[in-house]
Design an enzyme around this catalytic site. Structure first.
Site, PDB file in Angstrom:
ATOM      1  N   GLY A  46       0.815  -1.218   0.000  1.00 44.02           N
ATOM      2  CA  GLY A  46       0.000   0.000   0.000  1.00 44.02           C
ATOM      3  C   GLY A  46       0.841   1.257   0.000  1.00 44.02           C
ATOM      4  O   GLY A  46       0.570   2.218  -0.732  1.00 44.02           O
ATOM      5  N   CYS A  47       1.878   1.274   0.810  1.00 37.63           N
ATOM      6  CA  CYS A  47       2.741   2.455   0.901  1.00 37.63           C
ATOM      7  C   CYS A  47       3.520   2.662  -0.391  1.00 37.63           C
ATOM      8  O   CYS A  47       3.763   3.801  -0.797  1.00 37.63           O
ATOM      9  CB  CYS A  47       3.671   2.346   2.107  1.00 37.63           C
ATOM     10  SG  CYS A  47       2.754   2.318   3.675  1.00 37.63           S
ATOM     11  N   THR A  48       3.879   1.571  -1.057  1.00 36.22           N
ATOM     12  CA  THR A  48       4.555   1.666  -2.344  1.00 36.22           C
ATOM     13  C   THR A  48       3.613   2.273  -3.379  1.00 36.22           C
ATOM     14  O   THR A  48       3.994   3.181  -4.127  1.00 36.22           O
ATOM     15  CB  THR A  48       5.048   0.281  -2.802  1.00 36.22           C
ATOM     16  OG1 THR A  48       6.003  -0.185  -1.849  1.00 36.22           O
ATOM     17  CG2 THR A  48       5.669   0.338  -4.188  1.00 36.22           C
TER      18      THR A  48
END
Length: 155
Positions: A46-48
C-alpha cells in the site's frame, strides 16, 4: 491518542532526516504549499502504491506550486532502499520516535482488519505558504488517494 489537526491550525514544525541523513525542516519551505503525507512503512504494497502515485503526479503538483514530503517511522537506510527501488523523486523523511507523527495526529489507535491497534494513521495534510493547515485528511486510502487529493485541490 494524539489530537487531530483541523483546517486553519498552525502546522507543527519539524526537522527530520531524509533518506540520505540530511535534515529537512518544514520552516525552510515557508512561502510555498507543501503536501505532507504520513504512511506506515516503506516497502509495503500500500505504501509503495501511494508513494508511486505521488511520484507519478509530482511534475504536475510542482507545476501548481506544491512540494511533497512523505514521512514514516522508518530509518533513513530503509527509506533510501525504498527510494531507489521505486524511483521516488521527492523527500522521504524518517520519524522513528514518532514525534512528528504524533504532533499531526497521525499516530494512535486505529482499526486494522477489524481489530483495534496502535500505529501510523495514513494521513495527508496540505500546508499553506503561511504554515497553516489548508487540508487535513485522516484514514486515507493508499490507492486512489492522490487522484482524490488532486481533485480536491482543483488540479
Amino acid at each position: 491518542m494524539s489530537e487531530r489537526l483541523s483546517v486553519g491550525d498552525a502546522a507543527p514544525d519539524f526537522t527530520l532526516q531524509d533518506a540520505d541523513g540530511n535534515d529537512v525542516a518544514l520552516k525552510d519551505l515557508r512561502g510555498q504549499n507543501v503536501i505532507v503525507y504520513f504512511y506506515p512503512a516503506a516497502m509495503t504494497p500500500g505504501c509503495t502504491k501511494q508513494a508511486c502515485d505521488f511520484r507519478d503526479s509530482l511534475d504536475s503538483l510542482q507545476a501548481a506550486g506544491y512540494a511533497v514530503l512523505g514521512i514514516s517511522p522508518d530509518k533513513p537506510a530503509k527509506l533510501a532502499k525504498f527510494r531507489e527501488r521505486d524511483g521516488v523523486t521527492f523527500p522521504l523523511l524518517s520519524d522513528p520516535e514518532k514525534e512528528t507523527l504524533t504532533a499531526y495526529g497521525a499516530f494512535g489507535e486505529k482499526t486494522m482488519y477489524g481489530k483495534k491497534v496502535t500505529g501510523v494513521i495514513r494521513s495527508t495534510f496540505v500546508i499553506d505558504p503561511d504554515g497553516k493547515v489548508a487540508v487535513a485528511q485522516y484514514n486515507v486510502k493508499a490507492t486512489g488517494h492522490v487522484a482524490k487529493l488532486r481533485r480536491d485541490l482543483g488540479l
